[in-house]
Write a protein that holds these residues in place. Structure first.
Motif, PDB file in Angstrom:
ATOM      1  N   LEU A   4       2.183  11.216   2.159  1.00 51.39           N
ATOM      2  CA  LEU A   4       3.446  10.478   2.056  1.00 51.39           C
ATOM      3  C   LEU A   4       4.547  11.367   1.492  1.00 51.39           C
ATOM      4  CD1 LEU A   4       4.701   7.576   2.353  1.00 51.39           C
ATOM      5  CD2 LEU A   4       4.322   7.349  -0.102  1.00 51.39           C
ATOM      6  N   VAL A  60      -1.009   8.437   6.566  1.00 51.90           N
ATOM      7  CA  VAL A  60      -0.217   7.572   5.691  1.00 51.90           C
ATOM      8  C   VAL A  60      -0.456   6.107   6.042  1.00 51.90           C
ATOM      9  CG1 VAL A  60       2.121   6.879   5.046  1.00 51.90           C
ATOM     10  CG2 VAL A  60       1.570   9.299   5.255  1.00 51.90           C
ATOM     11  N   GLY A 101       0.825  -1.213   0.000  1.00 55.33           N
ATOM     12  CA  GLY A 101       0.000   0.000   0.000  1.00 55.33           C
ATOM     13  C   GLY A 101       0.850   1.250   0.000  1.00 55.33           C
ATOM     14  N   HIS A 102       1.974   1.219   0.716  1.00 53.55           N
ATOM     15  CA  HIS A 102       2.889   2.369   0.730  1.00 53.55           C
ATOM     16  C   HIS A 102       3.555   2.562  -0.637  1.00 53.55           C
ATOM     17  CE1 HIS A 102       2.467   3.286   4.905  1.00 53.55           C
ATOM     18  NE2 HIS A 102       2.949   2.135   5.327  1.00 53.55           N
ATOM     19  N   ASN A 117      -4.246   5.048   5.522  1.00 54.74           N
ATOM     20  CA  ASN A 117      -4.533   4.930   4.096  1.00 54.74           C
ATOM     21  C   ASN A 117      -3.926   3.661   3.513  1.00 54.74           C
ATOM     22  OD1 ASN A 117      -3.437   5.687   1.092  1.00 54.74           O
ATOM     23  ND2 ASN A 117      -5.468   6.533   1.449  1.00 54.74           N
ATOM     24  N   ALA A 118      -2.704   3.323   3.941  1.00 52.90           N
ATOM     25  CA  ALA A 118      -2.054   2.106   3.449  1.00 52.90           C
ATOM     26  C   ALA A 118      -2.836   0.866   3.860  1.00 52.90           C
ATOM     27  CB  ALA A 118      -0.620   2.024   3.964  1.00 52.90           C
ATOM     28  N   GLU A 146       1.520   6.974  -6.745  1.00 54.66           N
ATOM     29  CA  GLU A 146       0.445   7.933  -7.026  1.00 54.66           C
ATOM     30  C   GLU A 146       0.736   9.327  -6.477  1.00 54.66           C
ATOM     31  OE1 GLU A 146      -3.123   6.197  -5.549  1.00 54.66           O
ATOM     32  OE2 GLU A 146      -3.162   4.597  -7.058  1.00 54.66           O
ATOM     33  N   TYR A 184       0.829  10.235  -3.254  1.00 53.82           N
ATOM     34  CA  TYR A 184      -0.088  10.515  -2.141  1.00 53.82           C
ATOM     35  C   TYR A 184       0.473  11.657  -1.294  1.00 53.82           C
ATOM     36  CZ  TYR A 184      -2.871   9.606   2.078  1.00 53.82           C
ATOM     37  OH  TYR A 184      -3.707   9.725   3.166  1.00 53.82           O
ATOM     38  N   SER A 185      -0.295  12.715  -1.141  1.00 55.04           N
ATOM     39  CA  SER A 185       0.213  13.976  -0.591  1.00 55.04           C
ATOM     40  C   SER A 185       0.828  13.836   0.797  1.00 55.04           C
ATOM     41  CB  SER A 185      -0.902  15.024  -0.557  1.00 55.04           C
ATOM     42  OG  SER A 185      -2.013  14.551   0.196  1.00 55.04           O
ATOM     43  N   ARG A 239      -6.031   0.725   1.740  1.00 48.98           N
ATOM     44  CA  ARG A 239      -5.694   0.247   0.401  1.00 48.98           C
ATOM     45  C   ARG A 239      -5.459  -1.263   0.413  1.00 48.98           C
ATOM     46  NH1 ARG A 239      -3.406   4.218  -3.330  1.00 48.98           N
ATOM     47  NH2 ARG A 239      -3.500   6.308  -2.429  1.00 48.98           N
ATOM     48  N   GLN A 285       1.076   4.233  -2.777  1.00 50.92           N
ATOM     49  CA  GLN A 285       1.009   5.647  -2.385  1.00 50.92           C
ATOM     50  C   GLN A 285       2.137   6.427  -3.056  1.00 50.92           C
ATOM     51  OE1 GLN A 285       1.345   5.347   1.884  1.00 50.92           O
ATOM     52  NE2 GLN A 285      -0.856   5.544   2.218  1.00 50.92           N
ATOM     53  N   HIS A 286       3.330   5.861  -3.032  1.00 48.12           N
ATOM     54  CA  HIS A 286       4.503   6.511  -3.624  1.00 48.12           C
ATOM     55  C   HIS A 286       4.293   6.711  -5.118  1.00 48.12           C
ATOM     56  CE1 HIS A 286       9.210   6.687  -3.701  1.00 48.12           C
ATOM     57  NE2 HIS A 286       8.643   7.804  -4.103  1.00 48.12           N
TER      58      HIS A 286
END
Length: 227
Positions: A113, A166, A101-102, A169-170, A108, A110-111, A173, A105-106
């Motif tokens: 992160l 962060v 998930g992290h 959200n991970a 995309e 993700y703000s 996801r 995030q990277h």
């Protein structure tokens, strides 16, 4: 400085943190004994989700230790502890999916992160400098040092607070991805929620301790200023 009414709340928050850490270990061990229905290892789950999200270039590597799982944004690697990497339990697939998930995030941008990564170098410095400045400032009553110490400590607190969305959200996801790819089967969501929920609680407790400590320093600084 050393004995303040806020210390009672900080003590309670430390108790919450210890309880959360015990809960993480307990839930991980409990759900490590429950095999996932799909029978995939944590490494296979991570690889599958990465590939399905066009992240074939992100490697999944085993690392020594227990609960040492993390995503390295610099090397761009998903690193899983050996029990997770080789394990086929609910706990293993849950943690593996969370770390992926992290990585997503990277990808995309993700703000939260992105902001966390930008703060990281400053946090490394401020975490070491802030306590020293605060101690010297309060001992010698140097308002400028106290103010600077509080400012640097605020950076560390901000980092802790930004970590919360962060991590949440991970985990969110991870659950959605495992459901959409068929990795999770009926009833397995309960174990996933317990494993990832307990881990999230440790971050909440850490952030709470930091906020309370910062509040304590500000209150001491404000009262000494009035004197």
């Amino acid at each position: 400085m050393f004995f303040h009414p806020m210390d009672f709340l900080i003590f309670i928050a430390f108790g919450l943190s210890l309880w959360a850490q015990l809960k993480v270990k307990g839930n991980f061990e409990q759900w490590s004994r429950v095999e996932s229905m799909i029978g995939m290892t944590g490494a296979q789950v991570a690889r599958r989700i990465l590939d399905e999200n066009n992240l074939e270039h992100i490697p999944v590597r085993p690392v020594p230790g227990k609960l040492t799982d993390h995503y390295d944004p610099i090397a761009r690697e998903v690193r899983l502890s050996e029990p997770v990497y080789y394990g086929t339990s609910i706990a293993s697939v849950s943690v593996a999916a969370h770390e992926v998930g992290h990585a997503i995030q990277h990808k995309e941008g993700y703000s939260a992160l992105v902001l966390r990564h930008k703060l990281f170098p400053l946090v490394n410095f401020s975490s070491g400098a802030a306590p020293l400045l605060l101690i010297l400032g309060f001992v010698f009553q140097w308002a400028s040092l106290i103010g600077l110490g509080i400012l640097l400590f605020s950076v560390a607190v901000a980092f802790q607070l930004i970590t919360l969305p962060v991590e949440f959200n991970a985990s969110s996801r991870a659950k959605k991805l495992m459901l959409s790819t068929g990795i999770l089967r009926n009833g397995e969501e309960t174990g996933v929620n317990k494993v990832l929920g307990a881990a999230a609680l440790t971050y909440v407790a850490a952030a709470l301790i930091s906020v309370l400590e910062l509040t304590k320093y500000i209150m001491i600084f404000a009262s000494s200023d009035e004197d």
